[in-house]
Design an enzyme around this catalytic site. Structure first.
Site, short mmCIF file in Angstrom:
data_model
loop_
_atom_site.label_atom_id
_atom_site.label_comp_id
_atom_site.label_asym_id
_atom_site.label_seq_id
_atom_site.Cartn_x
_atom_site.Cartn_y
_atom_site.Cartn_z
N GLY A 29 0.81 -1.22 0.00
CA GLY A 29 0.00 0.00 0.00
C GLY A 29 0.83 1.26 0.00
O GLY A 29 0.65 2.15 -0.83
N ALA A 30 1.75 1.35 0.95
CA ALA A 30 2.57 2.55 1.07
C ALA A 30 3.70 2.27 2.04
O ALA A 30 3.71 1.23 2.70
CB ALA A 30 1.73 3.72 1.58
N MET A 31 4.65 3.20 2.11
CA MET A 31 5.84 2.97 2.93
C MET A 31 6.24 4.23 3.66
O MET A 31 6.33 5.30 3.07
CB MET A 31 6.97 2.47 2.01
CG MET A 31 8.25 2.17 2.75
SD MET A 31 8.01 0.84 3.97
CE MET A 31 9.20 1.33 5.19
N HIS B 37 -1.97 6.25 8.43
CA HIS B 37 -1.11 5.13 8.86
C HIS B 37 0.37 5.47 8.68
O HIS B 37 1.16 5.37 9.61
CB HIS B 37 -1.48 3.88 8.06
CG HIS B 37 -0.69 2.66 8.39
ND1 HIS B 37 -1.17 1.66 9.20
CD2 HIS B 37 0.55 2.27 8.03
CE1 HIS B 37 -0.26 0.71 9.31
NE2 HIS B 37 0.81 1.06 8.61
N GLU B 38 0.74 5.88 7.48
CA GLU B 38 2.17 6.13 7.22
C GLU B 38 2.66 7.31 8.05
O GLU B 38 3.78 7.30 8.56
CB GLU B 38 2.42 6.36 5.73
CG GLU B 38 1.92 5.25 4.81
CD GLU B 38 2.33 3.84 5.21
OE1 GLU B 38 3.40 3.67 5.81
OE2 GLU B 38 1.55 2.90 4.94
N GLU C 47 3.50 -2.33 13.35
CA GLU C 47 2.33 -2.43 12.46
C GLU C 47 1.01 -2.55 13.23
O GLU C 47 0.04 -1.88 12.92
CB GLU C 47 2.49 -3.57 11.46
CG GLU C 47 3.64 -3.37 10.47
CD GLU C 47 3.57 -2.06 9.68
OE1 GLU C 47 2.50 -1.41 9.68
OE2 GLU C 47 4.59 -1.67 9.08
N1 TRP Z 1 5.61 -0.66 6.33
C1 TRP Z 1 4.63 -0.63 5.29
C2 TRP Z 1 3.34 -0.27 5.99
O1 TRP Z 1 3.04 0.84 6.20
C3 TRP Z 1 4.48 -1.94 4.60
C4 TRP Z 1 5.22 -2.10 3.33
C5 TRP Z 1 5.27 -1.25 2.30
C6 TRP Z 1 5.96 -3.23 2.90
N2 TRP Z 1 5.98 -1.79 1.28
C7 TRP Z 1 6.43 -2.99 1.63
C8 TRP Z 1 6.28 -4.42 3.49
C9 TRP Z 1 7.18 -3.92 0.94
C10 TRP Z 1 7.03 -5.35 2.81
C11 TRP Z 1 7.50 -5.11 1.54
O2 TRP Z 1 2.60 -1.06 6.42
ZN ZN Z 2 2.58 0.10 8.50
#
Ligand code: TRP
Ligand code: ZN
Length: 882
Positions: A266-268, A302-303, A325
């Protein structure tokens, strides 16, 4: 498999031998290749230790061009290189290591490390992507300060971004330029990010409670800039909410978000530079549905919340993943509940938990919130770690109250700021801040499986005593045959015959009479709670708000369920009673043959349909029958067809009996929706209207077909257009083809809308759906290298369309296995997610079960399988993975 991948165990954790104080990176980006210069300032972690350990750095698929220790170039005798690491036998206790590597981001289809998405470069380093960029101590307990310089072509890549603050920039030969970034906060490598591209930017700001100004920027490809308004508003709302709720401010002067079209998840939450799947940023009413808008609020929040829970305080090792998480999902849930209809949110969360986490907990991949072992960490970004992890945090909250929870969180963040810690550290902070013992509660982190609560009650009319007996038990899961009793908060209320909550006084309490709900704490296998002064036999409302991630077993009569559905003061439990009632009828039909709909159910349904007091979004949830997957969960041996037929029959039957009420409600929603300016209210009317339209469409007559066609043709928003299109595609109407073609013609240049077009076809219950999905894999709109396309077409089909996927011929399974094998050579992370529907083979009838098993065997036998897919398949087949 030629040789089995190795398993990493939590119990084997040891502190790193070396730490990195500072890392200076220099990226030279070119179309064909990228050169990365890294200068690491290293220090031995335990310099008292007489026996210095070799320096071992992680690195995968890197071309090593140069290596120097304290300025002295190393030769091949000075180090060892294997497929996953670089080892230098002896290094001084403090030293500088310079490494030059070459990588090929334009060939990177795994979307881990540095890769291309469209015309830009971007990174994804969680969990272990940084080792695909340069050699490093790629583990979360090594936190370094990063300085990053990016050099690239000025015209193709005018925007060059990394974490922290921009500190310098300049021109370089050959029409190139460079920008330098410095991140003042030490961070693990998984939070590193880099973006280069020709990006447009939406800029705004946020003034914090303490008066600092944070510059906010959302970067996208130019043509998407008009779809960033909502995401920006969500970001500002999230910042305000975290200040007001937890007194947590953004610690940066600059906060950036970049939206990319190719993204595994989803996002990072990269520090100061979040990278998002476009799906969770871009929205305009014509292109995004109301639920897209809601998802954007949740993911942007969330992020952002990770900046404290994840970044400032991070993880000691990946087994602690739920520490960031679970906690961040819970914070996100609190945030979205505060922004809108809390009950509707809670219902959707529980729906999601039951659809994804309960089956996981009951299957071959069952693992605890804090897993004990993994082969591939990417396989543990699961519903259990995220959703059950959030439920565990919610239970602390139920036990401690908002104030106690806030104090615990404050202590945790203050005590561990700048550290890499464990789930246990979080538990200790919560316990100490509140002066309570949470030892037993800690079992929620280590014990897998969904607990079941069996509840019996007795009422003694003479004495006014009402007793609840609760027994808990958790079924065995792989590797955990015996379970211990958990500490479980069960929120209950007791309803009298008028449907009012009774005052609740427990035995031994002198007064402390409260009305409404109260928390009962279970600790032993069997517990008894005796309530006094209960004037008549009450109806218990148990597990209000879904206060624990458990299954509840109490022998409600259908009358009692109908009563709770109509009267419970807890909105969640009102919905829950309706779901239990319809599930019970549906399962009876599946097992004993179809009967008629009990009058009490139809009456309750009619009352809901005609209710003009309640939030329409909540009514829409109440009118929705339990999903086929939820019903499947309740059966020992899943009857895929039986469930589908029973559910469709009930929808039809309700529509036939209540067609007048449905039509009236549809009209009322249209009218109310047209009148309102408030977007949230309008979304609520749309949700109810489209739920009603779904029932009307089951009538399959020309009036209702025309209603769908009209709604599709006149809709000025994606929510209404897509709802109508889905119903047309699901029907056997010949007009469906024209609508689908029209939709594609209109939106073929909007990738996120094309995703919807694929999904709507993958989810159709028409008998030719598999053939159509197969055809679509060859359509120009589909690209197996793009995860959003894979999820929209293949993921939706295999997980969201049980009736077609589980076609008795087994063709759905063969098709899925073929795609898994194809994708495994391209993007193993996404391939491993795609294979999970097959892992539930044990729950199906012998014929399907053996077909599914066969396909798993076929995948397992494949040479050169990724460890991602290998781990899921081996576990599903119960092959030892040690
Ligand atoms: N930490 C990210 C979140 O907000 C999760 C995530 C994003 C992730 N890209 C990823 C985990 C690639 C594993 C691989 O939940
Ligand atoms: Zn997360």
């Amino acid at each position: 498999m030629a040789h089995q991948p190795t398993t990493v165990h939590r119990r084997d954790y040891s502190a790193p031998d070396y730490l990195v104080d500072h890392v200076a990176l220099h990226f030279d980006l070119h179309q064909e290749q990228t050169t990365v210069h890294a200068r690491l300032e290293l220090r031995r972690n335990d310099s008292d230790n007489a026996q210095p350990q070799p320096l071992r750095l992680n690195g995968i698929e890197l071309e090593l061009l140069g290596l120097a220790l304290d300025g002295v170039p190393l030769t091949q005798e000075d180090y060892r290189l294997d497929a996953e690491s670089l080892t230098i036998e002896r290094v001084p206790s403090q030293c500088t290591l310079e490494v030059i590597t070459r990588i090929r981001p334009q060939e990177n289809m795994r979307l881990e490390g540095l890769y291309r998405s469209g015309a830009m470069f971007c990174t994804q380093c969680e969990a272990q992507g940084f080792r695909r960029i340069t050699f490093f101590l790629d583990r979360p307990d090594v936190m370094a300060r990063f300085t990053t310089t990016i050099e690239a072509d000025r015209d193709r890549y005018p925007v060059l971004l990394s974490n922290g603050n921009q500190v310098a920039q300049g021109q370089a030969a050959g029409n190139r330029h460079w920008v330098r970034w410095e991140d003042p906060f030490p961070k693990p490598s998984y939070l590193f990010a880099l973006v280069a591209g020709d990006l447009a930017c939406h800029e705004d700001r946020h003034v914090t409670a303490s008066g600092r100004t944070v510059r906010l920027r959302i970067f996208t490809e130019r043509e998407n800039l008009d779809k960033t308004e909502h995401a920006m508003a969500c970001l500002q709302a999230a910042m305000r909410w975290d200040e007001a709720t937890y007194d947590l401010e953004c610690d940066l002067n600059d906060y950036m978000i970049v939206a990319v079209g190719d993204f595994n998840m989803g996002a990072m939450e990269n520090k100061g530079l979040n990278i998002f799947n476009t799906q969770y940023i871009l929205a305009r009413p014509e292109t995004a549905t109301d639920s897209d808008y809601e998802d954007i609020l949740a993911v942007v929040g969330h992020e952002y919340f990770h900046n404290w829970t994840g970044n400032r305080v991070t993880l000691r090792d990946w087994f602690q993943l739920s520490l960031k998480e679970g906690l961040t999902v819970f914070r996100e849930q609190q945030f979205t509940a505060a922004m809108g209809a809390a009950a509707v949110k809670r219902i959707q969360e529980v729906r999601g938990l039951r659809a994804a986490q309960f089956p996981e907990d009951a299957g071959p991949m069952a693992h605890s919130v804090r897993p004990d072992k993994y082969v591939e960490i990417n396989n543990f970004y699961t519903a259990t770690v995220y959703m059950k992890g959030a439920e565990v945090i919610r239970m602390y909250h139920s036990l401690l109250g908002q104030e106690g929870f806030c104090q615990g969180l404050a202590l945790y963040l203050q005590r561990h700021d700048g550290q890499a810690v464990t789930c246990r550290d979080f538990l200790m902070a919560m316990a100490e801040a509140n002066g309570i013992d949470l030892e037993q509660f800690g079992l929620w982190y280590s014990q897998a499986g969904t607990p079941c609560l069996e509840v019996h009650d007795e009422y003694e009319p003479g004495s006014g005593r009402y007793t609840l007996h609760i027994r808990q038990h958790t079924p065995a899961t792989p590797g955990q045959p015996h379970k211990q009793p958990l500490h479980i908060p069960v929120i209950v209320g007791l309803l009298n015959a008028e449907g009012h909550d009774l005052p609740l006084r427990l035995e031994n309490e002198t007064q402390a009479i409260t009305t409404g709900s109260r928390v009962l704490e279970l600790r032993h296998e069997r517990e008894t709670f005796r309530f006094l002064d209960i004037p008549q036999r009450p109806i218990p409302s148990l597990l209000r708000g879904f206060s624990a991630p458990v299954k509840l077993d109490y022998a409600y009569t259908e009358d009692q369920l109908a009563f709770l559905f109509g009267h419970d003061s807890d909105e969640f439990n009102r919905w829950e009673a309706g779901q239990q009632l319809s599930a019970r009828i549906l399962l009876r039909w599946v097992n004993e043959g179809r009967g008629s709909i009990p009058e009490r159910f139809r009456t309750a349904f009619r009352r809901t349909l005609c209710d003009t007091e309640t939030d329409p979004a909540l009514l829409a949830e109440a009118l929705a029958l339990p999903s086929e997957n939820f019903l499947a969960e309740q059966m020992k041996v899943i009857d895929v067809e039986g469930i589908h037929i029973a559910r469709e029959a009930m929808r039809c039957n309700l529509a036939e009996h209540l067609s007048e009420e449905l039509r009236a409600r549809y009209a009322l929603c249209v009218e109310q929706g047209n009148k309102t300016e408030n977007t949230a209210a309008a979304a609520g009317y749309r949700r109810l209207k489209n739920a009603v339209l779904g029932y009307l469409a089951t009538l399959q007559n020309s009036t209702e077909l025309q209603r769908c066609l009209d709604q599709y043709a006149t809709a000025d928003n994606m929510t209404d257009a897509l709802a109508a299109l889905a119903l047309l595609v699901d029907s056997n109407a010949s007009e469906a083809e024209a609508s689908l073609a029209d939709f594609y013609r209109r939106w073929q240049h909007e990738p996120l809308v094309v995703d919807k077009w694929l999904r709507v076809q993958a989810l159709s219950s028409r008998s030719d759906t598999l053939a159509r999905v197969i055809q679509l894999t060859a359509h120009p709109a589909f690209d197996i290298r793009n995860p959003n396309k894979v999820r929209s077409l293949l993921g939706a089909f295999a997980q969201g369309n049980p009736a077609c996927f589980h076609d008795v011929s087994g063709a759905g399974y063969t098709f899925l296995a073929d795609r898994v094998l194809e994708l495994d050579g391209i993007n193993p992370q996404v391939a491993a997610r795609l294979v999970t529907p097959l892992s539930r083979w044990g729950r199906h009838d012998p014929r399907r079960s053996s077909c599914m098993h066969q396909q798993l065997e076929r995948i397992y036998a494949q040479e050169g399988l990724s460890k991602d897919v290998y781990e899921i398949v081996a576990r599903s087949l119960d092959r030892a993975v040690e």
